[in-house]
Design an enzyme around this catalytic site. Structure first.
Site, PDB file in Angstrom:
ATOM      1  N   GLY A 237      94.356   3.502  45.222  1.00  0.00           N
ATOM      2  CA  GLY A 237      94.028   3.244  46.614  1.00  0.00           C
ATOM      3  C   GLY A 237      92.532   3.320  46.829  1.00  0.00           C
ATOM      4  O   GLY A 237      91.738   3.155  45.900  1.00  0.00           O
ATOM      5  N   SER A 238      92.143   3.586  48.053  1.00  0.00           N
ATOM      6  CA  SER A 238      90.726   3.606  48.401  1.00  0.00           C
ATOM      7  C   SER A 238      90.045   4.875  47.914  1.00  0.00           C
ATOM      8  O   SER A 238      90.696   5.906  47.680  1.00  0.00           O
ATOM      9  CB  SER A 238      90.556   3.495  49.918  1.00  0.00           C
ATOM     10  OG  SER A 238      91.006   4.680  50.554  1.00  0.00           O
ATOM     11  N   GLY A 242      91.363   8.690  47.870  1.00  0.00           N
ATOM     12  CA  GLY A 242      91.320   9.361  46.573  1.00  0.00           C
ATOM     13  C   GLY A 242      90.624  10.702  46.642  1.00  0.00           C
ATOM     14  O   GLY A 242      91.044  11.682  46.010  1.00  0.00           O
ATOM     15  N   GLU A 259      92.773   5.660  40.434  1.00  0.00           N
ATOM     16  CA  GLU A 259      92.315   4.271  40.234  1.00  0.00           C
ATOM     17  C   GLU A 259      91.938   3.780  41.618  1.00  0.00           C
ATOM     18  O   GLU A 259      92.798   3.498  42.447  1.00  0.00           O
ATOM     19  CB  GLU A 259      93.432   3.428  39.607  1.00  0.00           C
ATOM     20  CG  GLU A 259      92.926   2.136  38.984  1.00  0.00           C
ATOM     21  CD  GLU A 259      92.731   1.028  39.998  1.00  0.00           C
ATOM     22  OE1 GLU A 259      91.544   0.714  40.289  1.00  0.00           O
ATOM     23  OE2 GLU A 259      93.713   0.490  40.506  1.00  0.00           O
ATOM     24  N   CYS A 293      91.572  -4.608  43.687  1.00  0.00           N
ATOM     25  CA  CYS A 293      90.453  -3.706  43.438  1.00  0.00           C
ATOM     26  C   CYS A 293      89.464  -4.271  42.431  1.00  0.00           C
ATOM     27  O   CYS A 293      88.281  -3.953  42.465  1.00  0.00           O
ATOM     28  CB  CYS A 293      90.965  -2.345  42.976  1.00  0.00           C
ATOM     29  SG  CYS A 293      92.018  -2.416  41.512  1.00  0.00           S
TER      30      CYS A 293
END
Length: 487
Positions: A237-238, A242, A259, A293
Site C-alpha cells: 500500500g502507500s 506502511g 511493499e 506502484c
C-alpha cells in the site's frame, strides 16, 4: 458472478461467515453504481480468524502437511485460477476497473505463474534447503551443526485494491509454501475479487485455518496487526499507511515486510529510437489507469530530444481508447473511486497554477460522466522537485523532464524518496551501465521482459522493507534456527 463464485463474505477457520461489522458498499468505478453491500468482519470475528490461523500453525492439520503436500495444494490453486480466468477477469473489470484486454494477464496469468513457482519452491525448499549442514568447528572443541529454516508462524497479509490476486500470489503463495498460516486482509475496494480467490483456496483443499479472510474499515487492519498471535505482517500500500503499520507492529516486535510506493524514472538515453520508446513508455504509466506502484511516471529525456518526445507522447496518448473496461479495445479504464480522482485532479490543478503545462489530458473525458474516468495526462515545465514529480499519484499521469548530460540524468533519477522501479532506453551496454548508477530495487533495460516469478520485487527508501517474489521473497517467511552438538 454470484452464481459462479458465491456472495462475498468473511472466511474464518474454514467456514464462510456473514460479518457482524459495518456494511461495505462495493462500487463499479465505470458506472458509479453499487455492485454489492457486504457486512464487514466484526472485531470478534477478526479475533477468531487470527486464533484459527494460530491453531492451524501450532498443531493443526496444516502444520502436519509435508512440503510436497503444500506444493500440490498450491498447484491445484493455480489450476483453479486458470480454469476460472473469464470470471476473474470479469470481476477485475467491474470491481477494480482493469480493462478486460489486460485483466486476464494481470489478475490470472501472472498470479498463476507465481503460485506455481512457490508451489515448486515448497517442494524443493529454499535455495539452501530446509536444513543446511555447517562445516565442523574446532574452537574450543570439535562440534558439528546445521541451520534449520522454519516457517515464521502466523502471517497477516494485507493487500491493496489494484492487483489483489497478484498480491495474494506474492504473499499467500510464499507464506503457504514456507508452511505459515495466514490471515488475508483485503482492501474494501476489492472484496468481490478477493473473495472469489479465497473460494478457490477452499476448493483446492487447504485445511481449516491455513487461509482466513477478513475485511472492513481501517480498524480491522489494526486489530490484526496488533494481535500478539500474529508473527509477521506483509503489507502492500502507500508509504503513509506502511509507516502506521510499522508503528502498530512495534509493541509486539513482529517481523514486517512492506511493499510501498514508487515515483519511478524512465530514462531515455541520447540516440534512443523514440518511435520505439514512446509507445512503451506511455503504456508503462497508463496501464491499469496508472494504478500500479511500479509505474514509471517520471520520464527523463535529453534536452535535444525533449520537444519531439513530448509531441510523440501526446499524440500517442490522444489515441488511447478510454471507456468501458469490458469493451475489448479499451486500454484506459476508470480510477477506483470518485474521491481518488478528485485527489489526482487536485495535484494537476496545483501543478497548473504553479506554471506546469499539460500538452494532453488533465480533464474528464467527454461522454463518460457516470464513472470515475480521467484523461491520460502529460505534464511538462516543472522541476523534479515539484510536488507532482515527487508524489505518487496512482493515476495515468506522466511527468517529462529534460536533462543536460548523463550525470544530470542520474541525479534526477535518484532524486526521489522512492526507489522501487526504473527503466532505461538506449544501446544495451550503455543502458546497463547507466542502470547500475540508479538506486532502485528493479531496473529494466529497453522495457525488460515479462514479470519473472524467480526475481524479487521491492525497493529501498520509502518504497518499503524487504522483498516479495523469488528466493528473496520466499526467505522472508522463514526463521533460521542454529543447532550445534559436540562430537
Amino acid at each position: 458472478m454470484t452464481a459462479l463464485m458465491g456472495a462475498a463474505a468473511s472466511y474464518v477457520d474454514g467456514r464462510w461467515v456473514v460479518g457482524d461489522g459495518e456494511p461495505i458498499t462495493s462500487i463499479n468505478p465505470t458506472t458509479g453504481r453499487q455492485l454489492a453491500l457486504t457486512p464487514s468482519t466484526g472485531p470478534a470475528q477478526v479475533a477468531a480468524a487470527v486464533s484459527a490461523a494460530r491453531r492451524a500453525f501450532d498443531g493443526g492439520e496444516w502444520r502436519r502437511l509435508s512440503p510436497a503436500d503444500r506444493g500440490a495444494l498450491l498447484h491445484r490453486l493455480a489450476d483453479l485460477l486458470v480454469e476460472r480466468r473469464d470470471v476473474i477477469a470479469h470481476l477485475a473489470a467491474i470491481e477494480v476497473g482493469t480493462p478486460i484486454s489486460s485483466a486476464t494477464t494481470l489478475h490470472v496469468d501472472l498470479p498463476a505463474k507465481f503460485f506455481r513457482w512457490f508451489a515448486d519452491a515448497a517442494i524443493r525448499g529454499p535455495r539452501d534447503g530446509y536444513e543446511q549442514p555447517l562445516p565442523l568447528d574446532h574452537d574450543p572443541i570439535t562440534s558439528s551443526g546445521m541451520l534449520v529454516r522454519e516457517p515464521v508462524g502466523v502471517v497477516a497479509a494485507i493487500v491493496a485494491y489494484n492487483v489483489p490476486v497478484m498480491m495474494c500470489a506474492y504473499k499467500l503463495g510464499a507464506a503457504l509454501a514456507a508452511g505459515c498460516s495466514t490471515v488475508l486482509v483485503t482492501s474494501p475496494r476489492a472484496i468481490l475479487l478477493t473473495t472469489a480467490v479465497v473460494r478457490m483456496f477452499e476448493e483446492a483443499g487447504f485445511p481449516s485455518g491455513a487461509v482466513n479472510l477478513v475485511f472492513g474499515p481501517p480498524g480491522t487492519t489494526t486489530l490484526v496487526v496488533e494481535s500478539p498471535e500474529v508473527d509477521m505482517v506483509s503489507f502492500t500500500g502507500s508509504a503513509a499507511v506502511g509507516s502506521k503499520i510499522l508503528a502498530l507492529a512495534a509493541p509486539t516486535i513482529k517481523k514486517v515486510v512492506l511493499e510501498l510506493g514508487g515515483k519511478s524514472p524512465n530514462i531515455v538515453l541520447p540516440g534512443t529510437d523514440l518511435e520505439r520508446a514512446v509507445p512503451a513508455s506511455v503504456l508503462r504509466f497508463t496501464r491499469n489507469s496508472g494504478q500500479a506502484c511500479g509505474a514509471t511516471t517520471r520520464t527523463l529525456v535529453p534536452q535535444a530530444d525533449f520537444d519531439e518526445y513530448v509531441e510523440r507522447s501526446a499524440a500517442f496518448l490522444r489515441g488511447l481508447p478510454i471507456g468501458d473496461p469490458l469493451a475489448p479495445d479499451t486500454v484506459l479504464g476508470p480510477l477506483i473511486t470518485g474521491e481518488h480522482r478528485a485527489k489526482v485532479e487536485g495535484f494537476l490543478s496545483r501543478a497548473a497554477e504553479s506554471g506546469a503545462q499539460l500538452p494532453v489530458g488533465g480533464g474528464r473525458p467527454a461522454g463518460l460522466d457516470a464513472g470515475f474516468f480521467l484523461e491520460a495526462t502529460l505534464v511538462t515545465d516543472v522541476s523534479n522537485a515539484a510536488e507532482i514529480a515527487q508524489e505518487e499519484l496512482f493515476a495515468p499521469v506522466g511527468v517529462v523532464l529534460p536533462y543536460t548530460d548523463l550525470d544530470d540524468a542520474v541525479r534526477l533519477a535518484n532524486d526521489a524518496k522512492y526507489a522501487l522501479n526504473a527503466n532505461v532506453w538506449g544501446p544495451t551496454a550503455e543502458a546497463v551501465a547507466f542502470g547500475r548508477r540508479i538506486r532502485s530495487g528493479t531496473v529494466t533495460i529497453n522495457g525488460g521482459g515479462g514479470m519473472r516469478a524467480d526475481a524479487p520485487w521491492g525497493g529501498p527508501g520509502y518504497s518499503g522493507i524487504g522483498r516479495e517474489g523469488g528466493e528473496e521473497g520466499l526467505r522472508e517467511f522463514f526463521e533460521i534456527k542454529h543447532m550445534q552438538w559436540p562430537l
